[in-house]
Design an enzyme around this catalytic site. Structure first.
Site, PDB file in Angstrom:
ATOM      1  N   ALA A  94       0.818  -1.210   0.000  1.00 22.69           N
ATOM      2  CA  ALA A  94       0.000   0.000   0.000  1.00 22.69           C
ATOM      3  C   ALA A  94       0.854   1.262   0.000  1.00 22.69           C
ATOM      4  O   ALA A  94       0.431   2.298  -0.508  1.00 22.69           O
ATOM      5  CB  ALA A  94      -0.942  -0.010   1.199  1.00 22.69           C
ATOM      6  N   THR A  95       2.052   1.187   0.543  1.00 23.63           N
ATOM      7  CA  THR A  95       2.928   2.358   0.514  1.00 23.63           C
ATOM      8  C   THR A  95       3.180   2.783  -0.933  1.00 23.63           C
ATOM      9  O   THR A  95       3.037   3.954  -1.296  1.00 23.63           O
ATOM     10  CB  THR A  95       4.268   2.055   1.229  1.00 23.63           C
ATOM     11  OG1 THR A  95       3.992   1.825   2.609  1.00 23.63           O
ATOM     12  CG2 THR A  95       5.259   3.196   1.083  1.00 23.63           C
ATOM     13  N   GLN A 203      -6.811  -0.698   5.597  1.00 20.57           N
ATOM     14  CA  GLN A 203      -7.334  -1.316   6.826  1.00 20.57           C
ATOM     15  C   GLN A 203      -8.787  -1.741   6.676  1.00 20.57           C
ATOM     16  O   GLN A 203      -9.276  -2.545   7.461  1.00 20.57           O
ATOM     17  CB  GLN A 203      -7.194  -0.339   8.008  1.00 20.57           C
ATOM     18  CG  GLN A 203      -5.765   0.010   8.372  1.00 20.57           C
ATOM     19  CD  GLN A 203      -5.005  -1.155   9.014  1.00 20.57           C
ATOM     20  OE1 GLN A 203      -5.573  -2.188   9.367  1.00 20.57           O
ATOM     21  NE2 GLN A 203      -3.697  -1.002   9.138  1.00 20.57           N
ATOM     22  N   SER A 223      -3.404  -3.668   0.618  1.00 19.02           N
ATOM     23  CA  SER A 223      -2.145  -4.359   0.897  1.00 19.02           C
ATOM     24  C   SER A 223      -2.376  -5.798   1.331  1.00 19.02           C
ATOM     25  O   SER A 223      -3.334  -6.077   2.056  1.00 19.02           O
ATOM     26  CB  SER A 223      -1.425  -3.599   2.024  1.00 19.02           C
ATOM     27  OG  SER A 223      -0.260  -4.276   2.412  1.00 19.02           O
ATOM     28  N   HIS A 225      -0.614  -7.895   3.396  1.00 17.94           N
ATOM     29  CA  HIS A 225      -0.388  -8.392   4.765  1.00 17.94           C
ATOM     30  C   HIS A 225      -1.383  -7.877   5.799  1.00 17.94           C
ATOM     31  O   HIS A 225      -1.298  -8.241   6.970  1.00 17.94           O
ATOM     32  CB  HIS A 225       1.055  -8.147   5.223  1.00 17.94           C
ATOM     33  CG  HIS A 225       1.456  -6.725   5.438  1.00 17.94           C
ATOM     34  ND1 HIS A 225       2.058  -6.310   6.616  1.00 17.94           N
ATOM     35  CD2 HIS A 225       1.370  -5.637   4.660  1.00 17.94           C
ATOM     36  CE1 HIS A 225       2.323  -5.014   6.529  1.00 17.94           C
ATOM     37  NE2 HIS A 225       1.927  -4.591   5.354  1.00 17.94           N
ATOM     38  N   CYS A 349       9.669   7.238  17.393  1.00 17.51           N
ATOM     39  CA  CYS A 349      10.881   8.012  17.580  1.00 17.51           C
ATOM     40  C   CYS A 349      11.174   8.757  16.280  1.00 17.51           C
ATOM     41  O   CYS A 349      11.283   8.159  15.223  1.00 17.51           O
ATOM     42  CB  CYS A 349      12.028   7.076  17.912  1.00 17.51           C
ATOM     43  SG  CYS A 349      13.465   7.957  18.480  1.00 17.51           S
TER      44      CYS A 349
HETATM   45  N1  PMP Z   1      -1.973   2.592   4.617  1.00  9.14           N
HETATM   46  C1  PMP Z   1      -2.439   2.186   5.813  1.00  9.14           C
HETATM   47  C2  PMP Z   1      -3.736   2.737   6.314  1.00  9.14           C
HETATM   48  C3  PMP Z   1      -1.721   1.264   6.562  1.00  9.14           C
HETATM   49  O1  PMP Z   1      -2.198   0.873   7.746  1.00  9.14           O
HETATM   50  C4  PMP Z   1      -0.501   0.762   6.049  1.00  9.14           C
HETATM   51  C5  PMP Z   1       0.330  -0.239   6.805  1.00  9.14           C
HETATM   52  N2  PMP Z   1       0.559   0.051   8.154  1.00  9.14           N
HETATM   53  C6  PMP Z   1      -0.059   1.211   4.806  1.00  9.14           C
HETATM   54  C7  PMP Z   1      -0.826   2.127   4.121  1.00  9.14           C
HETATM   55  C8  PMP Z   1       1.222   0.717   4.199  1.00  9.14           C
HETATM   56  O2  PMP Z   1       1.050  -0.598   3.746  1.00  9.14           O
HETATM   57  P1  PMP Z   1       2.294  -1.499   3.279  1.00  9.14           P
HETATM   58  O3  PMP Z   1       2.868  -2.057   4.547  1.00  9.14           O
HETATM   59  O4  PMP Z   1       1.693  -2.550   2.419  1.00  9.14           O
HETATM   60  O5  PMP Z   1       3.240  -0.640   2.550  1.00  9.14           O
END
Ligand code: PMP
Length: 406
Positions: A94-95, A203, A223, A225, A349
């Protein structure tokens, strides 16, 4: 290292392990950070990693078999969010999907120095990307505030919109509080102003129904995972015509409609597809079970401990998430005192100092309140026994930390 035989809440079990009654039992309540891989997903990924040969772009039979597996996954991923298979762009997570959406739009319309509206509670892959684009002068950034309950109010969006806004980005559900946003109303406002609407559904997807077509979302990120699939794979799903409004960030062989070059990670994509299929099939039942466990966790903690406050609107949130403030108890000390029960805290941090959660601060919590807040996130493999252990561990940790401060 995690002893898998002692992990409860994970998909991996080792029946042959000798059970040591005295062994500490690990409990995993951090699904919003990363959910355990479902064994059924793994089983369908394994042949793609061991036996399968070929590049999904190759025209020979080996390549075609890989491409067919990718196409099958494309259907399941699209179906999970009510999108079109042709609109799915596979990414590394998702990033990357969020970066492709925001940077891709900005690159396509840079010459007009457009405005970008982004909510104050977005994941860093949206908020920091937007800030970077603004620092570079590619966009003018406006941050949409949230109500004290954690959601974006459409009236705020309406006031900020204008003809110069290229895109609005508001997540479906917040990772720290689980609070849901009124996506359909925001999408409608964005469209009326001629802006694209991007929604990070990372989410939300697989936890509650999400139909991008009905909601009017143009671009949706998700995403693997977070839905008991593999880490390192995700997707940006585009409604008809919206992918054409993006410029690629990664150039090369022109994979994924030219938007994301690079040989496809077939095993990961297959895993994402299976995870999406299972999530769609089991979502309703799983959500009800998980919500009941989450509600029991919260009510038992409140029965055992004074001064427990819930952060975020308890009526409009994901079924698996509770963000609780234990007044007078530092969350980091509570979290480490709860080990081996895994939860998470929002503070991080940054540049050598501990910063409170941006999400909780945006909701109007004081720094002190934010530093006393703990996130519990449950999921598919959470059991009633896990909740019993988590309640005991949390109560003991909070009482210890409070006693130290008394
Ligand atoms: N968007 C949201 C709302 C997330 O919770 C996360 C993961 N913590 C991400 C994006 C990023 O996802 P990924 O780990 O697949 O890069």
């Amino acid at each position: 290292m995690i002893d898998e035989s002692a992990v409860n809440g994970g998909a991996v079990t080792d029946d042959s392990a000798v059970v040591d009654e005295d062994a500490v039992r690990e409990v995993y309540l951090d699904y919003n950070a990363s959910a355990p891989l479902d064994e059924r997903v793994l089983q369908e990924m394994l042949p793609m990693m061991s036996g399968a040969v070929g590049n999904a772009s190759s025209v020979h039979r080996f390549g075609r078999r890989q491409a067919a597996a990718v196409d099958d996954a494309r259907e399941h991923v699209a179906a999970l969010v009510g999108g079109r298979p042709a609109g799915v762009v596979f990414t590394s997570g998702a990033t990357e999907a969020n970066n492709l959406a925001l940077q891709g739009i900005a690159a396509a319309v840079e010459a007009q120095a457009p405005r970008l509206l982004v909510s104050a509670v977005e994941h860093a892959s949206v908020s920091r990307t937007a800030r970077r684009l603004a620092d570079r002068g590619s966009v003018k950034l406006d941050v949409i505030p949230v109500a004290s309950e954690g959601f974006v109010e459409p009236t705020e969006v309406a006031e900020m919109l204008g003809g110069d806004v290229a895109a609005v980005s508001v997540m479906a559900a917040n990772s720290e509080t689980g609070v849901l946003n009124p996506v359909a109303e925001i999408a409608e406002l964005a469209h009326a102003a001629g802006a694209l609407f991007h929604c990070d559904a990372t989410q939300m997807a697989g936890r509650l129904p999400f139909d991008m077509q009905a909601l009017g979302a143009d671009l949706v990120s998700l995403s693997g995972h977070k839905i008991c699939g593999p880490t390192g794979v995700g997707a940006l799903v585009g409604a008809r015509g919206s992918l054409r409004r993006l410029e690629a960030l990664i150039h090369g062989g022109g994979h994924e409609r030219g938007l994301r070059s690079g040989s496809l990670n077939v095993a990961g994509i297959v895993g994402l597809g299976v995870a999406a299929r299972i999530a769609a099939d089991e979502r309703a039942e799983e959500s009800a079970t998980v919500a009941a466990l989450r509600d029991r966790l919260v009510s038992e903690l409140r029965a055992c401990l004074p001064a427990v406050q819930q952060n975020g609107d308890p009526a409009r949130r994901l079924p698996n998430t509770a963000n609780l403030r234990f007044v007078g108890a530092d969350a980091e000390a509570v979290m480490s005192g709860m080990d081996p029960v895994a939860v998470s805290i929002g503070s991080a941090c940054s540049a050598g100092s501990i910063e409170p959660s941006e999400v909780l601060v945006a909701m109007g919590l004081s720094h002190e309140a934010a530093f006393e807040s703990v996130r519990f996130s449950l999921g598919r493999f959470t059991t009633g026994a896990d909740i019993d252990i988590a309640v005991r561990a949390t109560v003991a940790a909070v009482e210890r930390v409070r006693a130290m401060n008394a």
